[in-house]
Design an enzyme around this catalytic site. Sequence first.
Site, PDB file in Angstrom:
ATOM      1  N   ASP A  10       0.867  -1.180   0.000  1.00  0.00           N
ATOM      2  CA  ASP A  10       0.000   0.000   0.000  1.00  0.00           C
ATOM      3  C   ASP A  10       0.904   1.230   0.000  1.00  0.00           C
ATOM      4  O   ASP A  10       2.105   1.141   0.244  1.00  0.00           O
ATOM      5  CB  ASP A  10      -0.884  -0.015   1.262  1.00  0.00           C
ATOM      6  CG  ASP A  10      -1.795   1.203   1.347  1.00  0.00           C
ATOM      7  OD1 ASP A  10      -2.463   1.521   0.342  1.00  0.00           O
ATOM      8  OD2 ASP A  10      -1.831   1.862   2.403  1.00  0.00           O
ATOM      9  N   SER A  11       0.287   2.401  -0.230  1.00  0.00           N
ATOM     10  CA  SER A  11       1.053   3.648  -0.165  1.00  0.00           C
ATOM     11  C   SER A  11       1.485   3.963   1.272  1.00  0.00           C
ATOM     12  O   SER A  11       2.346   4.801   1.475  1.00  0.00           O
ATOM     13  CB  SER A  11       0.180   4.798  -0.662  1.00  0.00           C
ATOM     14  OG  SER A  11      -0.905   4.975   0.227  1.00  0.00           O
ATOM     15  N   TYR A  42      -0.576   8.619  -2.251  1.00  0.00           N
ATOM     16  CA  TYR A  42      -0.448   8.448  -3.693  1.00  0.00           C
ATOM     17  C   TYR A  42      -1.639   9.065  -4.440  1.00  0.00           C
ATOM     18  O   TYR A  42      -1.532   9.416  -5.607  1.00  0.00           O
ATOM     19  CB  TYR A  42      -0.455   6.955  -4.056  1.00  0.00           C
ATOM     20  CG  TYR A  42       0.823   6.193  -3.820  1.00  0.00           C
ATOM     21  CD1 TYR A  42       1.880   6.712  -3.091  1.00  0.00           C
ATOM     22  CD2 TYR A  42       0.964   4.909  -4.353  1.00  0.00           C
ATOM     23  CE1 TYR A  42       3.037   5.969  -2.885  1.00  0.00           C
ATOM     24  CE2 TYR A  42       2.119   4.173  -4.163  1.00  0.00           C
ATOM     25  CZ  TYR A  42       3.147   4.703  -3.420  1.00  0.00           C
ATOM     26  OH  TYR A  42       4.282   3.966  -3.239  1.00  0.00           O
ATOM     27  N   GLY A  43      -2.781   9.112  -3.772  1.00  0.00           N
ATOM     28  CA  GLY A  43      -4.059   9.367  -4.439  1.00  0.00           C
ATOM     29  C   GLY A  43      -4.177  10.678  -5.178  1.00  0.00           C
ATOM     30  O   GLY A  43      -5.028  10.827  -6.048  1.00  0.00           O
ATOM     31  N   CYS A  73      -4.341  -1.654  -1.845  1.00  0.00           N
ATOM     32  CA  CYS A  73      -4.461  -0.213  -2.078  1.00  0.00           C
ATOM     33  C   CYS A  73      -5.376  -0.024  -3.280  1.00  0.00           C
ATOM     34  O   CYS A  73      -5.101  -0.561  -4.365  1.00  0.00           O
ATOM     35  CB  CYS A  73      -3.078   0.364  -2.374  1.00  0.00           C
ATOM     36  SG  CYS A  73      -3.097   2.108  -2.841  1.00  0.00           S
ATOM     37  N   ASN A  74      -6.454   0.706  -3.076  1.00  0.00           N
ATOM     38  CA  ASN A  74      -7.401   0.940  -4.176  1.00  0.00           C
ATOM     39  C   ASN A  74      -6.774   1.786  -5.272  1.00  0.00           C
ATOM     40  O   ASN A  74      -7.000   1.565  -6.459  1.00  0.00           O
ATOM     41  CB  ASN A  74      -8.647   1.652  -3.648  1.00  0.00           C
ATOM     42  CG  ASN A  74      -9.459   0.778  -2.718  1.00  0.00           C
ATOM     43  OD1 ASN A  74     -10.435   0.173  -3.128  1.00  0.00           O
ATOM     44  ND2 ASN A  74      -9.058   0.681  -1.456  1.00  0.00           N
ATOM     45  N   THR A  75      -5.978   2.770  -4.868  1.00  0.00           N
ATOM     46  CA  THR A  75      -5.378   3.696  -5.829  1.00  0.00           C
ATOM     47  C   THR A  75      -4.454   2.953  -6.798  1.00  0.00           C
ATOM     48  O   THR A  75      -4.516   3.150  -8.017  1.00  0.00           O
ATOM     49  CB  THR A  75      -4.595   4.793  -5.068  1.00  0.00           C
ATOM     50  OG1 THR A  75      -5.495   5.412  -4.148  1.00  0.00           O
ATOM     51  CG2 THR A  75      -4.022   5.823  -6.002  1.00  0.00           C
ATOM     52  N   GLU A 154      -2.780   8.852   8.323  1.00  0.00           N
ATOM     53  CA  GLU A 154      -1.349   8.525   8.463  1.00  0.00           C
ATOM     54  C   GLU A 154      -0.757   9.242   9.677  1.00  0.00           C
ATOM     55  O   GLU A 154       0.192   8.780  10.292  1.00  0.00           O
ATOM     56  CB  GLU A 154      -0.566   8.930   7.201  1.00  0.00           C
ATOM     57  CG  GLU A 154      -0.789   8.017   6.002  1.00  0.00           C
ATOM     58  CD  GLU A 154      -0.019   6.685   6.084  1.00  0.00           C
ATOM     59  OE1 GLU A 154       1.052   6.625   6.701  1.00  0.00           O
ATOM     60  OE2 GLU A 154      -0.535   5.698   5.500  1.00  0.00           O
ATOM     61  N   CYS A 187     -10.908   3.038  -0.076  1.00  0.00           N
ATOM     62  CA  CYS A 187      -9.494   3.296   0.211  1.00  0.00           C
ATOM     63  C   CYS A 187      -9.196   2.479   1.461  1.00  0.00           C
ATOM     64  O   CYS A 187      -9.989   2.497   2.414  1.00  0.00           O
ATOM     65  CB  CYS A 187      -9.276   4.784   0.476  1.00  0.00           C
ATOM     66  SG  CYS A 187      -7.648   5.171   1.161  1.00  0.00           S
ATOM     67  N   THR A 188      -8.077   1.758   1.445  1.00  0.00           N
ATOM     68  CA  THR A 188      -7.826   0.838   2.569  1.00  0.00           C
ATOM     69  C   THR A 188      -7.503   1.570   3.873  1.00  0.00           C
ATOM     70  O   THR A 188      -7.457   0.943   4.935  1.00  0.00           O
ATOM     71  CB  THR A 188      -6.696  -0.158   2.223  1.00  0.00           C
ATOM     72  OG1 THR A 188      -5.573   0.570   1.712  1.00  0.00           O
ATOM     73  CG2 THR A 188      -7.172  -1.162   1.191  1.00  0.00           C
ATOM     74  N   HIS A 189      -7.268   2.869   3.794  1.00  0.00           N
ATOM     75  CA  HIS A 189      -7.110   3.634   5.044  1.00  0.00           C
ATOM     76  C   HIS A 189      -8.455   3.846   5.748  1.00  0.00           C
ATOM     77  O   HIS A 189      -8.502   4.056   6.958  1.00  0.00           O
ATOM     78  CB  HIS A 189      -6.525   5.022   4.754  1.00  0.00           C
ATOM     79  CG  HIS A 189      -5.047   5.030   4.472  1.00  0.00           C
ATOM     80  ND1 HIS A 189      -4.507   4.539   3.311  1.00  0.00           N
ATOM     81  CD2 HIS A 189      -4.005   5.507   5.211  1.00  0.00           C
ATOM     82  CE1 HIS A 189      -3.189   4.718   3.337  1.00  0.00           C
ATOM     83  NE2 HIS A 189      -2.860   5.291   4.479  1.00  0.00           N
TER      84      HIS A 189
HETATM   85  N1  DGL Z   1      -4.739   3.084   0.949  1.00  0.00           N
HETATM   86  C1  DGL Z   1      -4.681   3.749  -0.333  1.00  0.00           C
HETATM   87  C2  DGL Z   1      -5.923   3.373  -1.154  1.00  0.00           C
HETATM   88  O1  DGL Z   1      -6.552   2.363  -0.879  1.00  0.00           O
HETATM   89  C3  DGL Z   1      -4.450   5.210  -0.093  1.00  0.00           C
HETATM   90  C4  DGL Z   1      -3.980   5.936  -1.268  1.00  0.00           C
HETATM   91  C5  DGL Z   1      -3.184   7.191  -1.023  1.00  0.00           C
HETATM   92  O2  DGL Z   1      -2.030   7.075  -0.614  1.00  0.00           O
HETATM   93  O3  DGL Z   1      -3.695   8.281  -1.293  1.00  0.00           O
HETATM   94  O4  DGL Z   1      -6.285   4.031  -2.108  1.00  0.00           O
END
Ligand code: DGL
Length: 271
Positions: A10-11, A42-43, A73-75, A154, A187-189
């Site tokens: 993930d990011s 990353y998004g 990570c969805n992104t 984060e 988003c996994t966050h």
């Molecule tokens: N956990 C990432 C996701 O699922 C976060 C992406 C990010 O870093 O913006 O999209």
Amino acid sequence: MDNRPIGFFDSGLGGLTSIPNIFANMPNERVIYFGDTARTPYGSKALSTIRQYAFQIADFLVSKDVKMLVIACNTISATCLDQLRERFPDIPILGIIDPAARAVAAACTKDNNIGIIATKATISSGDYIKKIKGFNHELMVYEKATPAFVPLIEEGIIENDIMDLTIHYYMDDFMKENNIDTLVLGCTHYPLIKKNIERIYEGIRIINPSREIVNPVAHILRERDALADDKNDRENIFYASDLSETFSRMIQKILETESSDLILKFKNLEI
Ligand code: DGL
């Protein structure tokens, strides 16, 4: 049988929200996780940057001899899945959006109003709508980018007024105008702010993609006869590109474990 680890990435720390579900359902499996905490989020970054970072992480995990890659990570899933599969044709790679879209289609009818909240890159990709409608084109799907959630999470800013205000700021009009009754945490966050969302939008039904990857991981490994057996040493390693105090505090909270039970390692990726 294959006792090599599964690579998750993930990011940042968001992908960790999928790990307890894996351990609970597949206790013999062992995990190598990479969170790009130095470069998160990353998004809101350019597609070319997200792809460059995703390749670096995947190269690193493959060098650790993982038996499978899970894009937690969805992104990255929305923007790099095909490219990663082209780069590593011999390793099974699971993105998070396909299982999430399948879960949405199984849980909803055309009478539901489905809301997706996610990063800018995930929303711009259109991947959620495309995949959900691929299962059932009658479903009503609405999307909203909520880019400030990841930096706050984060930073560990979760159970307080700042997060609640940010949720109100992004979501109040979106929820009301579209009469959303089912919300996908795209988003996994975001599972880390699930309680805030449930408190603010009482009665909302939440679909959490971090849970939906467990069955496809098990299915892929079973199909390849690659599940681990009970002789696996179960040594899980968690890499971060910035091993901050917040990351180690958050990882303990998410995995509900003490730092002495965790193998945390710093890994700098070349830019
Ligand atoms: N956990 C990432 C996701 O699922 C976060 C992406 C990010 O870093 O913006 O999209």
